[in-house]
Design a protein around this motif. Sequence first.
Motif, short mmCIF file in Angstrom:
data_model
loop_
_atom_site.label_atom_id
_atom_site.label_comp_id
_atom_site.label_asym_id
_atom_site.label_seq_id
_atom_site.Cartn_x
_atom_site.Cartn_y
_atom_site.Cartn_z
N SER A 135 36.32 4.74 16.85
CA SER A 135 35.14 5.44 16.34
C SER A 135 34.95 5.16 14.85
CB SER A 135 35.30 6.95 16.56
OG SER A 135 35.53 7.22 17.93
N PHE A 136 33.71 5.20 14.41
CA PHE A 136 33.43 4.89 13.00
C PHE A 136 32.06 5.48 12.63
CE2 PHE A 136 32.08 1.38 15.67
CZ PHE A 136 30.76 1.19 15.31
N PRO A 137 31.84 5.73 11.32
CA PRO A 137 30.52 6.19 10.87
C PRO A 137 29.55 5.01 10.79
CG PRO A 137 31.97 5.96 8.98
CD PRO A 137 32.80 5.64 10.20
N ALA A 138 28.28 5.28 11.09
CA ALA A 138 27.27 4.21 11.03
C ALA A 138 25.90 4.83 10.79
CB ALA A 138 27.27 3.39 12.32
N GLN A 139 24.97 3.98 10.43
CA GLN A 139 23.58 4.37 10.27
C GLN A 139 22.68 3.29 10.86
OE1 GLN A 139 23.61 4.76 5.89
NE2 GLN A 139 23.01 6.89 6.16
N ILE A 140 21.48 3.69 11.22
CA ILE A 140 20.44 2.80 11.70
C ILE A 140 19.18 3.06 10.88
CG2 ILE A 140 18.78 2.43 13.60
CD1 ILE A 140 21.10 2.98 15.54
N GLY A 141 18.50 2.00 10.49
CA GLY A 141 17.22 2.17 9.80
C GLY A 141 16.41 0.89 9.85
N TRP A 142 15.18 0.98 9.35
CA TRP A 142 14.30 -0.20 9.29
C TRP A 142 13.69 -0.30 7.90
CZ3 TRP A 142 14.77 3.03 13.41
CH2 TRP A 142 15.15 2.45 14.63
N HIS A 143 13.52 -1.53 7.45
CA HIS A 143 13.03 -1.78 6.09
C HIS A 143 11.81 -2.69 6.15
CE1 HIS A 143 12.85 -2.78 1.88
NE2 HIS A 143 14.00 -2.19 1.59
N PRO A 144 10.63 -2.11 6.45
CA PRO A 144 9.41 -2.94 6.45
C PRO A 144 8.83 -3.09 5.05
CG PRO A 144 8.89 -0.73 7.18
CD PRO A 144 10.38 -0.73 6.89
N TRP A 145 8.32 -4.30 4.79
CA TRP A 145 7.57 -4.56 3.55
C TRP A 145 6.10 -4.69 3.93
CZ3 TRP A 145 10.10 -5.17 -1.22
CH2 TRP A 145 11.48 -5.33 -1.16
N PHE A 146 5.34 -3.61 3.77
CA PHE A 146 3.92 -3.66 4.09
C PHE A 146 3.15 -4.20 2.88
CE2 PHE A 146 5.41 -0.12 6.82
CZ PHE A 146 5.02 -0.63 8.05
N ASN A 147 2.23 -5.12 3.13
CA ASN A 147 1.41 -5.66 2.05
C ASN A 147 0.64 -4.52 1.38
OD1 ASN A 147 1.97 -8.46 2.08
ND2 ASN A 147 0.69 -8.71 3.91
N ARG A 148 0.72 -4.47 0.06
CA ARG A 148 0.00 -3.42 -0.67
C ARG A 148 -1.51 -3.57 -0.49
NH1 ARG A 148 1.31 0.07 -4.81
NH2 ARG A 148 3.34 -0.89 -5.17
N ASN A 149 -1.97 -4.79 -0.35
CA ASN A 149 -3.40 -5.05 -0.31
C ASN A 149 -3.68 -6.00 0.85
OD1 ASN A 149 -6.02 -6.42 -1.15
ND2 ASN A 149 -5.82 -4.84 -2.72
N LEU A 150 -4.72 -5.68 1.63
CA LEU A 150 -5.11 -6.54 2.76
C LEU A 150 -6.43 -7.24 2.47
CD1 LEU A 150 -4.27 -4.19 5.79
CD2 LEU A 150 -2.80 -5.88 4.67
N GLY A 151 -6.78 -7.31 1.18
CA GLY A 151 -8.03 -7.97 0.81
C GLY A 151 -9.09 -7.00 0.33
N GLY A 152 -8.81 -5.68 0.39
CA GLY A 152 -9.73 -4.67 -0.13
C GLY A 152 -9.02 -3.83 -1.16
N GLU A 153 -9.10 -2.49 -1.00
CA GLU A 153 -8.39 -1.60 -1.92
C GLU A 153 -6.91 -1.54 -1.57
OE1 GLU A 153 -10.19 2.31 -2.57
OE2 GLU A 153 -12.03 1.55 -1.61
N ASP A 154 -6.09 -1.15 -2.57
CA ASP A 154 -4.65 -0.99 -2.34
C ASP A 154 -4.38 0.12 -1.33
OD1 ASP A 154 -4.11 -2.99 -4.12
OD2 ASP A 154 -3.20 -1.70 -5.65
N VAL A 155 -3.27 0.00 -0.67
CA VAL A 155 -2.86 0.99 0.32
C VAL A 155 -2.58 2.34 -0.33
CG1 VAL A 155 -0.37 0.50 0.21
CG2 VAL A 155 -1.38 1.30 2.36
#
Length: 262
Positions: A135-155
Amino acid sequence: MSNEDITLTAGDAEVAVRPGNGGRIGSLRIAGTELLRQGDRFGCFPMVPWCGRIRDGRFVNGVTVHQMPLNSPPHAIHGTARDGAWGTARVTKDEASLTYDLVEPWPYPARVTEVVGLTEDSLTLTMSVETYDSSFPAQIGWHPWFNRNLGGEDVRVDFTPAWQEERGEDHLPTGNRIDPEPGPWDDCFGMPGGVDVTLTWPGQLELKVTSREEWVVVYDEQEAAVCVEPQTGPPNGLNTLPRLVTPLEPLEASTTWRWLRL
């Protein structure tokens, strides 16, 4: 098992899965618009068997102290699985199942499985860590990099956390919970009812990141992208809030991104 790139499609949504590059999501396109920052280090990568930083790269399991490589000196950051090649167990038009066996420098044998499921208006990522040994300690997560701008205003990033983990000068939570402060952030927040963060690109797209987990790190100090990272515990959580993986009890978590065109 192959680790070649995989393309999933559903309606006008298309996802590129890159098993050979840390099991990351390399691309998410909605009607041809790319939502994720491009590049080998970006997209969305799995954080496992830990999330964020471990103080000085050290964690304890019982009386045993383990030292991880300091890949973000003076700390160890974001787990080891993003640096390895994952295998592909199964692929359909809109779903892929990936596996990764934890190896050195992580001291405990275990298998990580991730299922990537796409629909016309959502992407669901489900991960588990299983062991048949100690047995051992662990973590799960996700690290998405969403584009700040898709061609219009910033998110715009909207969420209502119950608290913010006070951040010390070493970028790790001090253990104090404070009232949420305005950004910019590289901070961990508590959402006891489950992670629920809405990203809005005005006039273009709304995307909601949800998870039953109650921890989320929001990072928006970079010009190109913003990160919304659901995870099973706070940074340094292997030490401060350990979740044990045992032969009888795997660690499991999931996150869903659901989008709506505006």
